[in-house]
Scaffold this motif. Structure first.
Motif, PDB file in Angstrom:
ATOM      1  N   UNK A  40       0.841  -1.194   0.000  1.00  0.00           N
ATOM      2  CA  UNK A  40       0.000   0.000   0.000  1.00  0.00           C
ATOM      3  C   UNK A  40       0.877   1.245   0.000  1.00  0.00           C
ATOM      4  N   UNK A  41       0.246   2.383  -0.226  1.00  0.00           N
ATOM      5  CA  UNK A  41       0.992   3.644  -0.294  1.00  0.00           C
ATOM      6  C   UNK A  41       0.825   4.444   0.989  1.00  0.00           C
ATOM      7  N   UNK A  42       1.694   5.425   1.163  1.00  0.00           N
ATOM      8  CA  UNK A  42       1.593   6.323   2.315  1.00  0.00           C
ATOM      9  C   UNK A  42       0.274   7.087   2.288  1.00  0.00           C
ATOM     10  N   UNK A  43      -0.170   7.496   1.099  1.00  0.00           N
ATOM     11  CA  UNK A  43      -1.437   8.218   0.989  1.00  0.00           C
ATOM     12  C   UNK A  43      -2.611   7.346   1.430  1.00  0.00           C
ATOM     13  N   UNK A  44      -2.546   6.057   1.087  1.00  0.00           N
ATOM     14  CA  UNK A  44      -3.624   5.155   1.496  1.00  0.00           C
ATOM     15  C   UNK A  44      -3.647   4.984   3.016  1.00  0.00           C
ATOM     16  N   UNK A  45      -2.463   4.932   3.636  1.00  0.00           N
ATOM     17  CA  UNK A  45      -2.437   4.819   5.093  1.00  0.00           C
ATOM     18  C   UNK A  45      -2.950   6.102   5.736  1.00  0.00           C
ATOM     19  N   UNK A  46      -2.628   7.240   5.159  1.00  0.00           N
ATOM     20  CA  UNK A  46      -3.137   8.508   5.696  1.00  0.00           C
ATOM     21  C   UNK A  46      -4.659   8.567   5.598  1.00  0.00           C
ATOM     22  N   UNK A  47      -5.199   8.147   4.462  1.00  0.00           N
ATOM     23  CA  UNK A  47      -6.660   8.140   4.344  1.00  0.00           C
ATOM     24  C   UNK A  47      -7.267   7.143   5.324  1.00  0.00           C
TER      25      UNK A  47
ATOM     26  N   UNK B 129      -8.294   3.049   0.087  1.00  0.00           N
ATOM     27  CA  UNK B 129      -7.869   3.121  -1.317  1.00  0.00           C
ATOM     28  C   UNK B 129      -9.039   3.471  -2.223  1.00  0.00           C
ATOM     29  N   UNK B 130     -10.190   2.855  -1.969  1.00  0.00           N
ATOM     30  CA  UNK B 130     -11.375   3.134  -2.777  1.00  0.00           C
ATOM     31  C   UNK B 130     -11.786   4.601  -2.659  1.00  0.00           C
ATOM     32  N   UNK B 131     -11.691   5.156  -1.445  1.00  0.00           N
ATOM     33  CA  UNK B 131     -12.014   6.570  -1.245  1.00  0.00           C
ATOM     34  C   UNK B 131     -11.097   7.462  -2.077  1.00  0.00           C
ATOM     35  N   UNK B 132      -9.802   7.163  -2.035  1.00  0.00           N
ATOM     36  CA  UNK B 132      -8.852   7.944  -2.833  1.00  0.00           C
ATOM     37  C   UNK B 132      -9.110   7.779  -4.324  1.00  0.00           C
TER      38      UNK B 132
ATOM     39  N   UNK C 150      -1.226  13.871  -1.675  1.00  0.00           N
ATOM     40  CA  UNK C 150      -0.937  14.626  -2.885  1.00  0.00           C
ATOM     41  C   UNK C 150      -1.684  14.022  -4.069  1.00  0.00           C
ATOM     42  N   UNK C 151      -2.631  14.787  -4.636  1.00  0.00           N
ATOM     43  CA  UNK C 151      -3.353  14.337  -5.819  1.00  0.00           C
ATOM     44  C   UNK C 151      -2.895  15.038  -7.090  1.00  0.00           C
ATOM     45  N   UNK C 152      -1.867  15.874  -6.980  1.00  0.00           N
ATOM     46  CA  UNK C 152      -1.412  16.584  -8.156  1.00  0.00           C
ATOM     47  C   UNK C 152      -0.786  15.621  -9.164  1.00  0.00           C
ATOM     48  N   UNK C 153      -0.915  15.949 -10.427  1.00  0.00           N
ATOM     49  CA  UNK C 153      -0.324  15.137 -11.485  1.00  0.00           C
ATOM     50  C   UNK C 153       1.184  15.128 -11.330  1.00  0.00           C
TER      51      UNK C 153
END
Length: 536
Positions: A300-307, A329-332, A432-435
């Motif tokens: 998993x990713x750091x962003x997924x753990x944060x969410x 993950x689904x939320x992200x 971070x959702x930026x491209x």
């Protein structure tokens, strides 16, 4: 020095605490039994649950726009695990909210315990020095925190670098008349285990006086660190709920005896335990029921753990399972998909019917107000995420693709505002959702231009295959108006789209046009069905 380090504190005038402290020793977790005193200073307009008063209190800072924050760091004798990560990430999110949303400068100090029974025992087992053990795991801890995007504190302080200050600290408490050395202490080793974890802890209370044995992991380095950084007053002290008693209780007693003050720290914030789903026990090394941070980040990713952390309140217990992380993950993915579709609409690649622009502007304003209100109310991240998802839902309702827009007026600005706001809020949370530019490279050039060329070629083939016959020559039983001999081309285009999806290249057909995005693996080493990497 051994006698001083092994001293017992005799803390006078603590009768009001002793009864409650004894009850906590039997299983309670609340810090301090005295009445909380509302501090004087600058009201931030926020409220937070204060373990000292056991209820939400207005967050009042000693200095306007500045919060002094102390946290207990790790004992560096082994790998950090997700139980540690959940506490550090949750408090990192709180600090980000304070600084990036409410404009409060957070001055954060953290102590690392780099000498301890467990470190010494590990050094014996591996036949190396305690310093070597602590150095390895301190470095690993810091790298784990960076991999989870936890902002480092303003300063790390180590126990070994402060022993002489600790000795002086104890000596001052003795001079203040709040401590004495016992005969037992005189014969005790300089480094001892934590009496609070043994059945003999209640022997540490000597009614009507409150007595604390000072052992290795109760050394007042925490208090000294605070004193050296912030003086005699602290705004916020944080840690896991398991530290509330006796560790934080001891810190309060030691610091107030040293500073001769009535309320050393104004707010105590405690994070809930991380449990493996179905288990009543917290994740811990001693129970061998933990998942290391490194192992988690393989899947998993750091962003997924944060969410995952954002979807529960910071002070609530949290159940860990694959399904709960997949929910994050689904939320992200839902948010990323909305942002991608909104961008496609703004570029003219996604044709929609009439957009209810006024409704979306109204929803955006409501979401902004709700997010600020909920985060000011004890950092209620689940409600804030719910508000964001509600905004995304209403945006998606308006982004219904049509083959022919029938001259409907376009409303790109409102979608631009919505995407910008969603990204800004998630950036506050450390997501971070930026491209990003793809780091996955082929032998000649990056993957991005290859996908772009492939999608353009496929779009031309689809455009050719979608060309319609005039009504007089239509004879296809399967697709009215299409040339029958071109239908296999459409099926081939669909098959290519479906075959690329498991490889992380997602192509979405928007009528006669198509958009694409690349999903990368959690480690960013190749395209998989993970977070958005780049799109067009």
């Amino acid at each position: 020095m051994n006698q001083v380090i092994s001293s017992c504190y005799k803390l006078k005038d603590r009768e009001e605490r002793t009864g409650e402290a004894l009850s906590r020793a039997a299983g309670g977790t609340v810090v301090s039994g005295r009445e909380w005193v509302r501090p004087s200073g600058f009201d931030t307009g926020l409220k937070t649950f204060n373990s000292l008063s056991k209820q939400k209190e207005p967050l009042i800072l000693t200095r306007e726009g500045v919060a002094t924050w102390y946290s207990c760091g790790p004992t560096v004798y082994d790998h950090a695990h997700l139980g540690h990560a959940s506490s550090y990430v949750r408090f990192d999110i709180l600090q980000r909210i304070l600084s990036r949303l409410f404009g409060i400068t957070v001055v954060h100090a953290m102590v690392i315990t780099d000498i301890d029974d467990k470190i010494i025992r590990r050094s014996w087992e591996e036949n190396v020095s305690p310093a070597a053990i602590s150095a390895v795991y301190e470095d690993e801890f810091k790298r784990d925190m960076l991999s989870l995007k936890v902002v480092p504190p303003a300063v790390y302080l180590r126990v070994t670098e402060n022993v002489h200050h600790i000795v002086a600290f104890i000596e001052k408490i003795i001079r203040n008349g709040h401590a004495y050395a016992t005969k037992e202490a005189e014969s005790a080793p300089a480094l001892k285990g934590k009496p609070a974890k043994s059945n003999s802890w209640t022997a540490g209370f000597n009614l009507p006086e409150f007595v604390i044995r000072l052992s290795a992991d109760e050394l007042p380095v925490c208090v000294h660190a605070f004193s050296s950084m912030f003086g005699g007053q602290l705004d916020i002290h944080s840690g896991g709920i398991d530290l509330a008693f006796p560790h934080h209780e001891n810190e309060i007693a030691q610091s107030e005896a040293y500073h001769q003050c009535g309320q050393w720290a104004n707010y105590f914030l405690h994070s809930g335990h991380l449990h493996l789903k179905g288990s009543a026990e917290k994740m811990s090394k001693s129970l061998k029921n933990y998942i290391s941070i490194k192992d988690f980040l393989q899947s998993y990713s750091a962003d997924e753990f944060r969410m995952f952390c954002l979807l529960s309140k910071y002070r609530s217990a949290i159940d860990y399972s694959d399904s709960s992380v997949l929910e994050a993950r689904s939320t992200l993915d839902t948010i990323s998909s909305f942002c991608h579709d909104a961008q496609a609409y703004m570029k003219g690649q996604l044709q929609c019917s009439h957009v209810q622009e006024d409704l979306l502007w109204s929803r955006l304003a409501e979401t902004k107000s709700t997010v600020m209100t909920t985060l000011a109310d004890d950092f209620d991240t689940p409600r804030a995420i719910s508000a964001l998802m509600n905004l995304v839902y209403h945006g998606n309702c308006q982004l219904q693709p049509v083959s022919t827009p029938a001259g409907a007026a376009r409303s790109p600005a409102v979608f631009g505002a919505m995407v910008t706001y969603v990204r800004e809020v998630l950036d506050v949370f450390g997501i971070d959702l930026h491209t990003k530019v793809s780091t996955f490279s082929l032998s000649r050039g990056s993957l991005q231009p290859v996908v772009e060329q492939l999608t353009q070629f496929r779009s031309k083939v689809r455009e050719f295959a979608l060309a319609r016959q005039d009504s007089s020559s239509t004879g296809s039983a399967s697709r009215a108006g299409l040339y029958p001999d071109r239908i296999p081309l459409l099926k081939a285009c669909d098959a290519l789209r479906d075959d690329l999806a498991p490889l992380g290249v997602l192509i979405k057909d928007r009528g006669a046009t198509s958009t694409w995005e690349i999903k990368m693996s959690a480690r960013g080493q190749g395209p998989e069905d993970k977070g958005e990497e780049t799109s067009s």
